[in-house]
Design an enzyme around this catalytic site. Structure first.
Site, PDB file in Angstrom:
ATOM      1  N   HIS A  10       0.539  -1.107  -0.009  1.00  0.00           N
ATOM      2  CA  HIS A  10      -0.045  -0.397  -0.195  1.00  0.00           C
ATOM      3  C   HIS A  10       0.591   1.226   0.424  1.00  0.00           C
ATOM      4  O   HIS A  10       1.778   1.352   0.301  1.00  0.00           O
ATOM      5  CB  HIS A  10      -0.887  -0.146   1.240  1.00  0.00           C
ATOM      6  CG  HIS A  10      -0.319   0.209   2.507  1.00  0.00           C
ATOM      7  ND1 HIS A  10      -0.245  -1.213   3.330  1.00  0.00           N
ATOM      8  CD2 HIS A  10       0.812   0.861   3.438  1.00  0.00           C
ATOM      9  CE1 HIS A  10       0.440  -0.717   4.288  1.00  0.00           C
ATOM     10  NE2 HIS A  10       0.764  -0.035   4.194  1.00  0.00           N
TER      11      HIS A  10
HETATM   12  C1  T46 Z   1       3.091   0.685   6.761  1.00  0.00           C
HETATM   13  C2  T46 Z   1       3.828  -0.468   7.327  1.00  0.00           C
HETATM   14  C3  T46 Z   1       5.653  -0.665   7.443  1.00  0.00           C
HETATM   15  C4  T46 Z   1      -4.353  -1.183  13.591  1.00  0.00           C
HETATM   16  O1  T46 Z   1      -5.461  -0.879  13.838  1.00  0.00           O
HETATM   17  N1  T46 Z   1      -3.928   0.316  13.587  1.00  0.00           N
HETATM   18  C5  T46 Z   1      -2.511   0.725  13.366  1.00  0.00           C
HETATM   19  O2  T46 Z   1      -1.070   1.703  14.037  1.00  0.00           O
HETATM   20  C6  T46 Z   1      -2.033   0.193  11.591  1.00  0.00           C
HETATM   21  C7  T46 Z   1      -0.657   0.396  11.150  1.00  0.00           C
HETATM   22  C8  T46 Z   1      -2.358  -1.691  11.949  1.00  0.00           C
HETATM   23  N2  T46 Z   1      -3.452  -1.678  12.481  1.00  0.00           N
HETATM   24  C9  T46 Z   1      -4.377  -2.997  12.192  1.00  0.00           C
HETATM   25  C10 T46 Z   1      -4.901  -3.002  10.756  1.00  0.00           C
HETATM   26  C11 T46 Z   1      -4.929  -4.268  10.071  1.00  0.00           C
HETATM   27  O3  T46 Z   1      -6.301  -4.958  10.628  1.00  0.00           O
HETATM   28  O4  T46 Z   1      -3.599  -4.080  11.679  1.00  0.00           O
HETATM   29  C12 T46 Z   1      -3.854  -4.983  11.091  1.00  0.00           C
HETATM   30  C13 T46 Z   1      -2.151  -5.031   9.970  1.00  0.00           C
HETATM   31  O5  T46 Z   1      -2.185  -3.127   9.374  1.00  0.00           O
HETATM   32  P1  T46 Z   1      -1.456  -3.445   8.182  1.00  0.00           P
HETATM   33  O6  T46 Z   1      -1.960  -4.695   7.068  1.00  0.00           O
HETATM   34  O7  T46 Z   1      -2.198  -2.273   7.362  1.00  0.00           O
HETATM   35  O8  T46 Z   1       0.119  -3.371   8.635  1.00  0.00           O
HETATM   36  P2  T46 Z   1       1.362  -3.778   7.358  1.00  0.00           P
HETATM   37  O9  T46 Z   1       2.185  -4.837   8.472  1.00  0.00           O
HETATM   38  O10 T46 Z   1       1.470  -3.928   5.957  1.00  0.00           O
HETATM   39  O11 T46 Z   1       1.540  -2.204   7.531  1.00  0.00           O
HETATM   40  C14 T46 Z   1       1.886  -1.590   8.404  1.00  0.00           C
HETATM   41  C15 T46 Z   1       1.298   0.375   8.354  1.00  0.00           C
HETATM   42  O12 T46 Z   1      -0.031  -0.096   8.138  1.00  0.00           O
HETATM   43  C16 T46 Z   1       2.178   1.071   7.274  1.00  0.00           C
HETATM   44  O13 T46 Z   1       1.552   1.749   6.896  1.00  0.00           O
HETATM   45  O14 T46 Z   1       3.750   1.161   6.656  1.00  0.00           O
HETATM   46  O15 T46 Z   1       3.476  -1.398   8.499  1.00  0.00           O
END
Ligand code: T46
Length: 130
Positions: free
Chosen positions: A48
Site C-alpha cells: 500500500h
Molecule cells: C506501513 C508498514 C510499515 C491498526 O489498527 N493500527 C495501526 O496503527 C496499524 C499500523 C495497523 N492497524 C491494524 C490494521 C490491520 O487490521 O493492524 C492490521 C495490520 O495492518 P497492516 O496490514 O496495514 O500492516 P502492514 O504491516 O502491512 O503495514 C504497516 C502499516 O499499516 C503501514 O503504514 O507503512 O506497516
C-alpha cells in the site's frame, strides 16, 4: 524516495542506547508508534501507499527488506541496524519481506491511524501519483 537517518548511539561496555527526541532527531512530530514481529520469512507485508502519512521505520532487531516504489522507480532497502531509521514520506508504495526470525520492526508515524489515508490498490496508486 527515502532517506536513511543515522541516530546517535550512546554505547559502552553495558550495551547501546538510542534516544529519539521530538525536534532534534525527527522530521515530524510523532503521533503514533507501532511494532511488528513474529513474521514469516517470506511473508509480504505492506502492499500500500499513504496519501499523507510520513513514517520512520527502524529494524530494532534482526533484518528485513523494504521495497519502495514511487510509481516510476523501485528500490530495495535492507534494514539491519537499530541505529538507522528509514524515513518515507507520502505517496510511496511499500512492501516488506525477507524477515529474519528475530526481526522486530518499530514504526514512528506522523499521524494517527486512518484507513482512509491508505491506497491499497496499485493501479489506483499509479493514477494518484501521475
Ligand atoms: C506501513 C508498514 C510499515 C491498526 O489498527 N493500527 C495501526 O496503527 C496499524 C499500523 C495497523 N492497524 C491494524 C490494521 C490491520 O487490521 O493492524 C492490521 C495490520 O495492518 P497492516 O496490514 O496495514 O500492516 P502492514 O504491516 O502491512 O503495514 C504497516 C502499516 O499499516 C503501514 O503504514 O507503512 O506497516
Amino acid at each position: 524516495m527515502y532517506k536513511l537517518l543515522n541516530f546517535s548511539v550512546h554505547g559502552n561496555h553495558q550495551g547501546n542506547l538510542v534516544a529519539l527526541e521530538k525536534g532534534a532527531d525527527f522530521p515530524f512530530d510523532i503521533k503514533r508508534v507501532y511494532y511488528i514481529w513474529g513474521t514469516d520469512k517470506n511473508a509480504i507485508r505492506g502492499k500500500h501507499a499513504h496519501r499523507k502519512l510520513e513514517q520512520v521505520i527502524i529494524c530494532t532487531s534482526g533484518s528485513c527488506d523494504f521495497i519502495l516504489d514511487n510509481g516510476k522507480n523501485k528500490v530495495t532497502v535492507h534494514l539491519d541496524n537499530p541505529a538507522q531509521g528509514l524515513y518515507i514520506k507520502h505517496n510511496i508504495w511499500r512492501e516488506f519481506t525477507n524477515f529474519s526470525d528475530d526481526c522486530v520492526v518499530m514504526v514512528l508515524a506522523s499521524e494517527h491511524y486512518d484507513e482512509t489515508d491508505y491506497i491499497r490498490d496499485y493501479e489506483k496508486f499509479l493514477g494518484e501519483v501521475e
